[in-house]
Design a protein around this motif. Structure first.
Motif, PDB file in Angstrom:
ATOM      1  N   PHE A  83       5.673  -0.039 -10.539  1.00 45.57           N
ATOM      2  CA  PHE A  83       5.680  -0.249  -9.088  1.00 45.57           C
ATOM      3  C   PHE A  83       6.031  -1.701  -8.746  1.00 45.57           C
ATOM      4  O   PHE A  83       6.735  -1.959  -7.756  1.00 45.57           O
ATOM      5  CB  PHE A  83       4.325   0.125  -8.487  1.00 45.57           C
ATOM      6  CG  PHE A  83       4.064   1.601  -8.412  1.00 45.57           C
ATOM      7  CD1 PHE A  83       4.940   2.448  -7.752  1.00 45.57           C
ATOM      8  CD2 PHE A  83       2.937   2.160  -8.997  1.00 45.57           C
ATOM      9  CE1 PHE A  83       4.707   3.818  -7.667  1.00 45.57           C
ATOM     10  CE2 PHE A  83       2.687   3.519  -8.924  1.00 45.57           C
ATOM     11  CZ  PHE A  83       3.576   4.356  -8.258  1.00 45.57           C
ATOM     12  N   THR A  84       5.555  -2.651  -9.555  1.00 47.03           N
ATOM     13  CA  THR A  84       5.859  -4.060  -9.291  1.00 47.03           C
ATOM     14  C   THR A  84       7.350  -4.335  -9.426  1.00 47.03           C
ATOM     15  O   THR A  84       7.970  -4.959  -8.552  1.00 47.03           O
ATOM     16  CB  THR A  84       5.078  -4.968 -10.254  1.00 47.03           C
ATOM     17  OG1 THR A  84       3.666  -4.751 -10.078  1.00 47.03           O
ATOM     18  CG2 THR A  84       5.384  -6.433  -9.982  1.00 47.03           C
ATOM     19  N   GLY A 141       2.217  -2.409  -2.680  1.00 53.04           N
ATOM     20  CA  GLY A 141       0.886  -1.904  -2.397  1.00 53.04           C
ATOM     21  C   GLY A 141       0.443  -0.887  -3.433  1.00 53.04           C
ATOM     22  O   GLY A 141      -0.729  -0.873  -3.859  1.00 53.04           O
ATOM     23  N   LEU A 142       1.359  -0.037  -3.881  1.00 51.69           N
ATOM     24  CA  LEU A 142       1.033   0.951  -4.908  1.00 51.69           C
ATOM     25  C   LEU A 142       0.802   0.273  -6.260  1.00 51.69           C
ATOM     26  O   LEU A 142      -0.003   0.758  -7.068  1.00 51.69           O
ATOM     27  CB  LEU A 142       2.151   1.985  -5.011  1.00 51.69           C
ATOM     28  CG  LEU A 142       2.374   2.845  -3.758  1.00 51.69           C
ATOM     29  CD1 LEU A 142       3.514   3.827  -3.976  1.00 51.69           C
ATOM     30  CD2 LEU A 142       1.094   3.578  -3.359  1.00 51.69           C
ATOM     31  N   SER A 146      -2.657   0.455  -8.465  1.00 50.16           N
ATOM     32  CA  SER A 146      -2.735   0.849  -9.873  1.00 50.16           C
ATOM     33  C   SER A 146      -3.606  -0.112 -10.661  1.00 50.16           C
ATOM     34  O   SER A 146      -4.412   0.301 -11.489  1.00 50.16           O
ATOM     35  CB  SER A 146      -1.332   0.898 -10.484  1.00 50.16           C
ATOM     36  OG  SER A 146      -0.524   1.854  -9.832  1.00 50.16           O
ATOM     37  N   LYS A 147      -3.430  -1.408 -10.389  1.00 43.80           N
ATOM     38  CA  LYS A 147      -4.243  -2.428 -11.058  1.00 43.80           C
ATOM     39  C   LYS A 147      -4.145  -3.711 -10.249  1.00 43.80           C
ATOM     40  O   LYS A 147      -3.060  -4.101  -9.821  1.00 43.80           O
ATOM     41  CB  LYS A 147      -3.757  -2.650 -12.496  1.00 43.80           C
ATOM     42  CG  LYS A 147      -4.758  -3.368 -13.378  1.00 43.80           C
ATOM     43  CD  LYS A 147      -4.338  -3.338 -14.836  1.00 43.80           C
ATOM     44  CE  LYS A 147      -5.418  -3.999 -15.697  1.00 43.80           C
ATOM     45  NZ  LYS A 147      -5.051  -3.994 -17.128  1.00 43.80           N
ATOM     46  N   THR A 198      -4.686   5.263  -1.163  1.00 44.57           N
ATOM     47  CA  THR A 198      -4.856   5.879  -2.483  1.00 44.57           C
ATOM     48  C   THR A 198      -6.312   6.193  -2.798  1.00 44.57           C
ATOM     49  O   THR A 198      -6.588   6.874  -3.794  1.00 44.57           O
ATOM     50  CB  THR A 198      -4.280   4.973  -3.587  1.00 44.57           C
ATOM     51  OG1 THR A 198      -5.012   3.737  -3.637  1.00 44.57           O
ATOM     52  CG2 THR A 198      -2.803   4.689  -3.351  1.00 44.57           C
ATOM     53  N   PHE A 199      -7.235   5.735  -1.977  1.00 38.40           N
ATOM     54  CA  PHE A 199      -8.649   6.062  -2.170  1.00 38.40           C
ATOM     55  C   PHE A 199      -9.030   7.392  -1.521  1.00 38.40           C
ATOM     56  O   PHE A 199     -10.198   7.779  -1.556  1.00 38.40           O
ATOM     57  CB  PHE A 199      -9.537   4.944  -1.600  1.00 38.40           C
ATOM     58  CG  PHE A 199      -9.599   3.716  -2.457  1.00 38.40           C
ATOM     59  CD1 PHE A 199     -10.601   3.557  -3.402  1.00 38.40           C
ATOM     60  CD2 PHE A 199      -8.654   2.714  -2.335  1.00 38.40           C
ATOM     61  CE1 PHE A 199     -10.659   2.431  -4.204  1.00 38.40           C
ATOM     62  CE2 PHE A 199      -8.690   1.577  -3.124  1.00 38.40           C
ATOM     63  CZ  PHE A 199      -9.694   1.436  -4.066  1.00 38.40           C
ATOM     64  N   ALA A 200      -8.073   8.099  -0.944  1.00 40.21           N
ATOM     65  CA  ALA A 200      -8.371   9.350  -0.230  1.00 40.21           C
ATOM     66  C   ALA A 200      -9.184  10.347  -1.055  1.00 40.21           C
ATOM     67  O   ALA A 200     -10.142  10.947  -0.534  1.00 40.21           O
ATOM     68  CB  ALA A 200      -7.073   9.988   0.262  1.00 40.21           C
ATOM     69  N   PRO A 201      -8.871  10.591  -2.337  1.00 37.46           N
ATOM     70  CA  PRO A 201      -9.680  11.570  -3.084  1.00 37.46           C
ATOM     71  C   PRO A 201     -11.158  11.214  -3.160  1.00 37.46           C
ATOM     72  O   PRO A 201     -12.010  12.112  -3.255  1.00 37.46           O
ATOM     73  CB  PRO A 201      -9.041  11.566  -4.476  1.00 37.46           C
ATOM     74  CG  PRO A 201      -7.635  11.123  -4.246  1.00 37.46           C
ATOM     75  CD  PRO A 201      -7.722  10.122  -3.136  1.00 37.46           C
TER      76      PRO A 201
END
Length: 434
Positions: free
Chosen positions: A145-146, A177-178, A182-183, A247-250
């Motif tokens: 992603f970076t 942002g993704l 991820s980290k 990405t914290f939705a779950p």
């Protein structure tokens, strides 16, 4: 680009065809014997169980890291089953995306396919990328992603109109942002992007005799046309932060201790506390200053597995690690001598990605933290060779050495069958490598 008047020009090969061939080569190489070992290795013992719990929505787990990379690993398990293929398949895609990200960045920097191909091949045969593309860890997704985010922002820089520039800038902001989702080690690149935007604009203004005010406004710009600095930087921050939190939705659907909007920000503080806690010493730990010299690589696996003695060693390709440092120095020298912004940018990617580890508050470090800088070395290498070769085919000679090293170390990069428990001596050239 400029050329000599009257010189014979050759048509540029298609970057899309070159990228397609590179993608096919990388994906094939990463997937070959991917399911060996069929058991979990190294940090897969943390992230695969975390992915399983995400699938079941059990509750918070592995809370020191954000969710996205573990969600992607979970997607692989849902698609291919809870087995080695399911754990690792999306890591191979991330590895291929990283190779293509290197290709795109060098191509956008130089406008030529040849150095972009060589940069991508250097990355492909750099041991760090090969190993991380075949294991279910977080770093491969963060790097993919970076790299793609940086490429998108450079793509926006080369746009011809405001609408195109903004759409590509939004894409790059989303991808960064993704990366952070991820980290967290990708977070500095959001700040680096904002700094680079301002620096390029100021450099353009100085070259054209324009004021700082004009440099930061939208009109008459050579790079990122139609984009003013303040809206661009605010958009970068807003989009990347929004993508991160989505990405914290779950976690809002956990059966135990579900996330709420009120808990979301305090949870980030909990993650930070986990990241900065004092950890006990580890046999594979190493200090940040030692990573460029590869003092302490890491055995991800060395034991009998699937009917044979096998090993997976996270180590850098010596030709890339040491030659890449020389390339960074050459880029800095070339920038000082020629005032080439491209050379400064190529060196700056490595410097920025590495220097942050001097200040990141981690109690212990590991060589795999050097993963992103080891990729940026490939960009600096390709750019330096292109700038200084002066008609010589040094890039081909370097690639032969890089490929030779890859073939030599391939058995302990790919978990191939080894002759026995003492086979590791062939590849451990220094005592600290054991």
């Amino acid at each position: 680009m400029s050329g000599n008047r009257g010189a014979v020009t050759h048509p540029q090969p298609s970057p899309y065809r070159a990228a397609a061939i590179l993608a096919l080569l990388a994906q094939t190489l990463f997937c070959y014997r991917l399911t060996i070992p069929s058991k979990l290795m190294f940090d897969e013992v943390h992230y695969v169980p975390a992915a399983r719990k995400l699938i079941a929505l059990v509750g918070p787990n592995n809370v020191e890291h954000p969710l996205l990379a573990k969600e992607i690993i979970a997607s692989g398990i849902l698609l291919f089953g809870d087995n080695a293929l399911g754990w690792r398949f999306f890591s191979t895609l991330a590895g291929t995306a990283t190779v293509l990200g290197v290709f795109a960045i060098v191509w956008l920097m130089l406008g030529r396919v040849r150095p972009a191909v060589f940069g991508a091949l250097f990355a492909l045969f750099n041991f760090t990328l090969f190993v991380q593309a075949r294991i279910a860890m977080l770093d491969g997704f963060m790097a993919a992603f970076t790299l793609l985010g940086i490429a998108s922002l450079l793509w926006a820089m080369r746009a011809d109109d405001a609408r195109t520039a903004w759409s590509r800038w939004l894409l790059g902001s989303l991808l960064l942002g993704l990366a952070v989702a991820s980290k967290w080690s990708a977070a500095p690149f959001v700040a680096f992007a904002a700094i680079a935007f301002v620096a390029v604009r100021l450099n353009d203004a100085r070259a054209r005799g324009r004021s700082v005010y004009a440099a930061l406004n939208a009109g008459g710009q050579r790079h990122w046309p139609g984009m003013a600095a303040v809206p661009a930087i605010l958009t970068l921050g807003a989009v990347s932060v929004t993508a991160y939190f989505l990405t914290f939705a779950p976690a809002f659907f956990y059966h135990l201790d579900p996330m709420t909007l009120g808990k979301l920000l305090p949870f980030q503080a909990k993650m930070y506390a986990q990241q900065t806690q004092i950890l006990p010493s580890h046999p594979y730990q190493s200090s940040w200053w030692s990573w460029p010299f590869m003092v302490r690589p890491i055995w991800y696996l060395y034991e009998p597995a699937d009917g044979a003695q096998r090993g997976v060693l996270l180590i850098g390709n010596l030709a890339i690690l040491y030659g890449g440092l020389t390339a960074v120095a050459a880029c800095l020298f070339g920038w000082w001598r020629d005032r080439s912004a491209v050379l400064l940018a190529a060196a700056g990617l490595w410097i920025g990605s590495y220097a942050v580890w001097a200040v990141i508050p981690k109690s212990i470090g590991f060589f795999y933290y050097y993963y992103l800088p080891s990729i940026f070395l490939c960009i600096a290498f390709a750019v330096a060779l292109d700038h200084f070769k002066r008609g010589k085919r040094w890039d081909e000679g370097v690639l032969i050495v890089v490929l030779g090293m890859f073939v030599l170390f391939y058995p302990v990069l790919s978990a191939a069958p080894l002759s026995g428990p003492n086979a590791f001596h062939f590849w451990t050239w220094f005592p600290s490598w054991v």
